[in-house]
Write a protein that holds these residues in place. Structure first.
Motif: not given
Lengths: 116, 108
Positions: A45, A47, A50, A101, A106, B34, B36, B44, B87, B89, B91, B95-97, B99, B101
């Protein structure tokens, strides 16, 4: 129940453009940031972008900055991703996400294939 | 950019057994982490946020721990529906998240 339904994916040639849409329901759209993420074939995945609840602030991954543009229409509860100068490496399933947050809910995704 | 790594890449587990998945951040992310679950062809699903808080509707067999740079997702007794890719992730730089691999949990 939160529902996010992406559309607009398809086959596009390198250098071309495409606009994705995400119809949202089941929550107060105007009170939530929204995001796009993607998954390339066989990859993890990533990003992408946003947008704040009002649309006044936008954020992009380095890989798409300057080529993609995120926007929203709060009167239609719809999120958009305008993609231009598309490359083969942009081939992926694109997901929209209700963003708090983190990426809380999704959609099922829409496939974008960049190929000649 | 904060880089996330996960281990192992693949975990083979029998139904009913315990699964332990690891995630590491290249720099501290506090508890802004987080997890997922992702199955082929599906959306997801958020399992854990705040490193240890289960999301709405997530069964108690899923638990998260850790802070800073080291995190763990534990599935106490694997059910058939739990075989998927997981996954982590961060934060912390919202919001430059970013993840990890992913760890694929498959049937032994």
């Amino acid at each position: 129940e939160v529902q996010l339904l992406e559309s607009g994916g398809g086959l596009v040639q390198p250098g071309g453009s495409l606009r994705l849409s995400c119809a949202a329901s089941g929550f107060t759209f105007t009170s939530n940031a929204m995001s796009w993420a993607r998954q390339a074939p066989g990859k993890g995945l990533e990003w992408v972008s946003t947008i704040s609840d009002s649309g006044g602030s936008t954020y992009y991954a380095d890989s798409v900055r300057g080529r993609f543009s995120i926007s929203r229409d709060n009167s239609k509860n719809t999120l958009y991703l305008q993609m231009s100068s598309l490359r083969a490496e942009d081939t992926a399933v694109y997901y929209c996400s209700k963003t708090t947050g983190t990426l809380e809910y999704w959609g099922q995704g829409t496939l974008v294939t960049v190929s000649s | 950019e904060i880089v996330m790594t996960q281990s192992p890449a693949t975990l083979s587990v029998s139904p009913g057994e315990r699964a332990t998945l690891s995630c590491r951040a290249s720099q501290g992310v506090s508890s802004n982490l987080a997890w997922y679950q992702h199955k082929p062809g599906q959306a997801p699903r958020l399992l854990i946020y705040g490193a240890s808080i289960r999301a709405t509707g997530i069964p108690a067999r899923f638990s998260g721990s850790g802070s800073g740079t080291e995190f763990t997702l534990t599935i106490s007794s694997l059910q058939s529906e739990d075989f998927a890719v997981y996954y982590c992730q961060q934060y912390n730089n919202w919001p430059s998240f970013t993840f990890g691999p992913g760890t694929k949990v498959d049937i032994k």
